[in-house]
Design an enzyme around this catalytic site. Structure first.
Site, PDB file in Angstrom:
ATOM      1  N   SER A 197       2.949  -1.829  -6.578  1.00 30.38           N
ATOM      2  CA  SER A 197       3.967  -2.593  -6.838  1.00 30.38           C
ATOM      3  C   SER A 197       3.745  -3.976  -7.611  1.00 30.38           C
ATOM      4  CB  SER A 197       4.128  -3.297  -5.337  1.00 30.38           C
ATOM      5  OG  SER A 197       5.132  -4.399  -5.421  1.00 30.38           O
TER       6      SER A 197
ATOM      7  N   TYR B  33       1.853  -7.455   2.756  1.00 30.25           N
ATOM      8  CA  TYR B  33       2.344  -6.271   1.553  1.00 30.25           C
ATOM      9  C   TYR B  33       1.630  -6.678   0.446  1.00 30.25           C
ATOM     10  CZ  TYR B  33       5.606  -3.733  -1.352  1.00 30.25           C
ATOM     11  OH  TYR B  33       6.344  -2.736  -2.192  1.00 30.25           O
TER      12      TYR B  33
HETATM   13  P1  NAD Z   1      11.871   3.868   1.337  1.00 28.44           P
HETATM   14  O1  NAD Z   1      11.890   2.732   2.800  1.00 28.44           O
HETATM   15  O2  NAD Z   1      13.081   4.028   0.540  1.00 28.44           O
HETATM   16  O3  NAD Z   1      10.981   4.991   1.786  1.00 28.44           O
HETATM   17  C1  NAD Z   1       9.724   5.056   2.292  1.00 28.44           C
HETATM   18  C2  NAD Z   1       9.154   6.402   2.473  1.00 28.44           C
HETATM   19  O4  NAD Z   1       8.185   6.084   3.509  1.00 28.44           O
HETATM   20  C3  NAD Z   1      10.226   6.885   3.389  1.00 28.44           C
HETATM   21  O5  NAD Z   1      10.371   8.551   3.111  1.00 28.44           O
HETATM   22  C4  NAD Z   1       9.502   6.867   4.914  1.00 28.44           C
HETATM   23  O6  NAD Z   1       9.971   8.008   5.879  1.00 28.44           O
HETATM   24  C5  NAD Z   1       8.115   6.830   4.503  1.00 28.44           C
HETATM   25  N1  NAD Z   1       7.453   6.099   5.697  1.00 28.44           N
HETATM   26  C6  NAD Z   1       7.529   4.899   5.906  1.00 28.44           C
HETATM   27  N2  NAD Z   1       6.431   4.979   7.026  1.00 28.44           N
HETATM   28  C7  NAD Z   1       5.886   6.242   7.029  1.00 28.44           C
HETATM   29  C8  NAD Z   1       5.073   6.484   8.020  1.00 28.44           C
HETATM   30  N3  NAD Z   1       4.217   5.679   8.865  1.00 28.44           N
HETATM   31  N4  NAD Z   1       4.523   7.741   8.056  1.00 28.44           N
HETATM   32  C9  NAD Z   1       5.148   8.668   7.215  1.00 28.44           C
HETATM   33  N5  NAD Z   1       6.080   8.002   6.250  1.00 28.44           N
HETATM   34  C10 NAD Z   1       6.368   6.851   6.244  1.00 28.44           C
HETATM   35  O7  NAD Z   1      10.949   2.813   0.241  1.00 28.44           O
HETATM   36  P2  NAD Z   1      10.847   2.612  -1.510  1.00 28.44           P
HETATM   37  O8  NAD Z   1      11.366   1.614  -1.745  1.00 28.44           O
HETATM   38  O9  NAD Z   1      11.361   3.899  -2.106  1.00 28.44           O
HETATM   39  O10 NAD Z   1       9.205   2.732  -1.423  1.00 28.44           O
HETATM   40  C11 NAD Z   1       8.381   3.588  -1.705  1.00 28.44           C
HETATM   41  C12 NAD Z   1       7.238   3.003  -2.092  1.00 28.44           C
HETATM   42  O11 NAD Z   1       7.443   2.109  -3.357  1.00 28.44           O
HETATM   43  C13 NAD Z   1       6.415   2.098  -1.213  1.00 28.44           C
HETATM   44  O12 NAD Z   1       5.207   2.053  -1.136  1.00 28.44           O
HETATM   45  C14 NAD Z   1       6.900   0.812  -1.704  1.00 28.44           C
HETATM   46  O13 NAD Z   1       5.825  -0.417  -1.509  1.00 28.44           O
HETATM   47  C15 NAD Z   1       7.000   0.787  -3.271  1.00 28.44           C
HETATM   48  N6  NAD Z   1       7.517  -0.073  -4.002  1.00 28.44           N
HETATM   49  C16 NAD Z   1       9.005  -0.299  -3.814  1.00 28.44           C
HETATM   50  C17 NAD Z   1       9.889  -0.958  -4.781  1.00 28.44           C
HETATM   51  C18 NAD Z   1      11.104  -1.164  -4.531  1.00 28.44           C
HETATM   52  O14 NAD Z   1      11.806  -2.111  -5.294  1.00 28.44           O
HETATM   53  N7  NAD Z   1      11.939  -0.486  -3.774  1.00 28.44           N
HETATM   54  C19 NAD Z   1       8.946  -2.043  -5.475  1.00 28.44           C
HETATM   55  C20 NAD Z   1       7.753  -1.941  -5.556  1.00 28.44           C
HETATM   56  C21 NAD Z   1       6.819  -0.786  -4.988  1.00 28.44           C
END
Ligand code: NAD
Length: 262
Positions: A144, A157
């Site tokens: 991130s 986080y």
């Molecule tokens: P999201 O909430 O859309 O998806 C999260 C996914 O992780 C889902 O498939 C969920 O089922 C799975 N998950 C969560 N906890 C779990 C567990 N205990 N066991 C199994 N599966 C689990 O989130 P996103 O925004 O797509 O984020 C994906 C990654 O990208 C994360 O690591 C997040 O920190 C990172 N990220 C996101 C952003 C953003 O702006 N969305 C920015 C920087 C980093």
């Protein structure tokens, strides 16, 4: 276009958001895929069909809870049984919780560290013997912008994501004399359920509309004034899986509209 035909890719947290976007990009490049994460059975089924149509290959699914190390190992074993040894591991599953540290709940700290950091360790440990045996592998950790800079109310986080960069560097060094690469991608802001929840919380807290909260959130962090997309992250993952990326090792690559340029 990079072809990854006959490669087996495992993308954690790919039933939603960025992970599903990465899975689609890998499917377009031709990989067999294990998608993973929580989700409604019918929706997951539709996602698997979508990916199989894109790749023309095989798609498997795991609902392993990545906070449980044994379940992470079982997920890798299931992938190996159903599709073959893992060539590409994308550690993407992640959660968020915001609160000042004075009152940050202990259980949320533990859950964020387990999901966003320790799960990566356990998955890497489980796939490395397979990759070493074939002297080829690609490990991509989705970190991130918060792996590079901090924001208030995100102690767990930010700590976990900074840890992901450290882990990435160590794995890159320990695999340096091999065909295995390990890198991290640092997305800025992508409109997924994880970010939508923060927008909803912001709107409620400040008594403003959802649109206004979204605009303020982007204006506060992103110089381009735009969200990034899951497809942009997916395209970078596919490049990191290519032979041309073989000498990219231990990098933390921002895709953040300039957030971390400050
Ligand atoms: P999201 O909430 O859309 O998806 C999260 C996914 O992780 C889902 O498939 C969920 O089922 C799975 N998950 C969560 N906890 C779990 C567990 N205990 N066991 C199994 N599966 C689990 O989130 P996103 O925004 O797509 O984020 C994906 C990654 O990208 C994360 O690591 C997040 O920190 C990172 N990220 C996101 C952003 C953003 O702006 N969305 C920015 C920087 C980093």
């Amino acid at each position: 276009m990079t072809t990854l035909k006959n490669k087996v890719a495992l993308v954690t947290g790919s039933t939603s958001g960025i992970g599903f976007g990465i899975a689609r990009s890998l499917a377009q490049a031709g990989t067999d895929l294990m998608i993973h994460g929580f989700g409604d059975a019918a929706e997951v089924d539709a996602q698997c069909r979508d990916l199989a149509a894109l790749s023309g290959g095989r798609v498997a699914y795991s609902a392993a809870d990545v906070t449980n190390p044994a379940a992470v190992r079982e997920m890798v074993a299931q992938c190996t049984d159903e599709l073959g040894a893992v060539d590409i591991l994308v550690n993407n599953a992640g959660i968020q919780y915001t609160c000042p540290i004075d009152t940050f709940p202990d259980d949320r700290w533990d859950a964020i560290l387990a999901t966003n950091l320790s799960a990566n360790f356990h998955a890497i440990k489980a796939v490395l013997p397979q990759m070493r045996a074939r002297d080829w592998g690609r490990i991509v950790n989705i970190a991130s912008a918060h792996a590079l800079v901090a924001s208030v109310t995100k102690s767990a986080y930010v700590a976990a994501k900074h840890g992901v960069i450290g882990l990435t560097k160590v794995v890159a060094l320990e695999t340096a004399r091999s065909g295995i690469t390990c890198n991290a991608i640092c997305p800025g802001m992508i409109l997924t359920p994880l970010v939508q929840k923060q927008i909803d919380d912001w709107a409620e807290r400040d008594h403003i509309s959802n649109d206004e909260a979204r605009s303020r959130m982007i204006a506060e962090k992103i110089p381009t004034g735009q969200f990034q997309t899951a497809a942009q992250i997916g395209a970078l993952v596919v490049f990191l899986c290519s032979e041309e990326a073989d000498q990219i090792r231990g990098a933390a690559m921002p895709v953040d509209g300039g957030w971390t340029v400050w």
